[in-house]
Design a protein around this motif. Structure first.
Motif, PDB file in Angstrom:
ATOM      1  N   GLN A  18       0.759  -1.085   0.000  1.00 17.55           N
ATOM      2  CA  GLN A  18       0.234   0.106   0.139  1.00 17.55           C
ATOM      3  C   GLN A  18       0.887   1.217   0.079  1.00 17.55           C
ATOM      4  O   GLN A  18       0.792   2.331  -0.629  1.00 17.55           O
ATOM      5  CB  GLN A  18      -0.962  -0.116   1.283  1.00 17.55           C
ATOM      6  N   ARG A  19       1.927   1.152   0.790  1.00 16.70           N
ATOM      7  CA  ARG A  19       2.814   2.417   0.772  1.00 16.70           C
ATOM      8  C   ARG A  19       3.588   2.643  -0.603  1.00 16.70           C
ATOM      9  O   ARG A  19       3.650   3.701  -1.103  1.00 16.70           O
ATOM     10  CB  ARG A  19       3.960   2.211   1.954  1.00 16.70           C
ATOM     11  N   GLU A  22       1.243   4.234  -2.895  1.00 19.42           N
ATOM     12  CA  GLU A  22       1.249   5.819  -2.819  1.00 19.42           C
ATOM     13  C   GLU A  22       2.156   6.367  -3.255  1.00 19.42           C
ATOM     14  O   GLU A  22       1.907   7.625  -3.687  1.00 19.42           O
ATOM     15  CB  GLU A  22       0.756   5.890  -1.183  1.00 19.42           C
ATOM     16  N   ARG A  28      -3.970   5.140  -4.320  1.00 19.00           N
ATOM     17  CA  ARG A  28      -3.941   4.383  -3.378  1.00 19.00           C
ATOM     18  C   ARG A  28      -4.536   3.002  -3.453  1.00 19.00           C
ATOM     19  O   ARG A  28      -5.202   2.723  -4.686  1.00 19.00           O
ATOM     20  CB  ARG A  28      -4.892   4.828  -2.333  1.00 19.00           C
ATOM     21  N   ILE A  29      -4.032   1.805  -2.716  1.00 18.18           N
ATOM     22  CA  ILE A  29      -4.678   0.596  -3.156  1.00 18.18           C
ATOM     23  C   ILE A  29      -4.977   0.073  -1.811  1.00 18.18           C
ATOM     24  O   ILE A  29      -4.436   0.358  -0.773  1.00 18.18           O
ATOM     25  CB  ILE A  29      -3.455  -0.285  -3.796  1.00 18.18           C
ATOM     26  N   ASN A  31      -6.712  -2.387   1.150  1.00 17.41           N
ATOM     27  CA  ASN A  31      -6.260  -3.791   1.991  1.00 17.41           C
ATOM     28  C   ASN A  31      -6.172  -4.768   1.121  1.00 17.41           C
ATOM     29  O   ASN A  31      -5.410  -5.762   1.024  1.00 17.41           O
ATOM     30  CB  ASN A  31      -6.821  -3.588   3.483  1.00 17.41           C
ATOM     31  N   ALA A  34      -4.242  -4.832  -2.114  1.00 13.13           N
ATOM     32  CA  ALA A  34      -2.846  -5.174  -1.672  1.00 13.13           C
ATOM     33  C   ALA A  34      -2.670  -6.535  -1.273  1.00 13.13           C
ATOM     34  O   ALA A  34      -1.580  -7.254  -1.671  1.00 13.13           O
ATOM     35  CB  ALA A  34      -2.547  -4.308  -0.737  1.00 13.13           C
TER      36      ALA A  34
END
Length: 90
Positions: A18-19, A22, A28-29, A31, A34
């Motif tokens: 996720q980071r 970004e 954003r992805i 949870n 990801a």
């Protein structure tokens, strides 16, 4: 053999994905997405890395085993050589 991660490690990997999204994809992805991506990588790519790691370890172990005789070699029939007195003049 399926490659599975412990829950804590899996959670950290998902957070890292996720980071990454970004920081590098400017989006954003979630949870779930990801986690799905992580599952894909574990199933599709991780076996290649795992197999290479196993091959690397085998190579290192074979090198160590081939040198084992040097590390633990003991000369035979040394009893009398240790006890012989050196002769003078030689």
């Amino acid at each position: 053999m399926a490659i599975e991660l412990p829950k804590g490690t899996r959670d950290e990997a998902i957070a890292s994905i996720q980071r990454y999204f970004e920081a590098h994809m400017d989006e954003r992805i979630g949870n779930i997405a990801a986690g799905g991506l992580l599952g894909f990588f574990l199933e599709e790519i991780a076996p290649v890395v795992y197999n290479q790691a196993v091959a690397d370890v085998q190579e290192r172990l074979q090198a160590r085993v081939s040198e084992l005789d040097i590390d633990v070699h003991e000369d035979a029939f040394t009893y009398w050589r240790k006890r012989e007195k050196p002769t003078r003049g030689k």
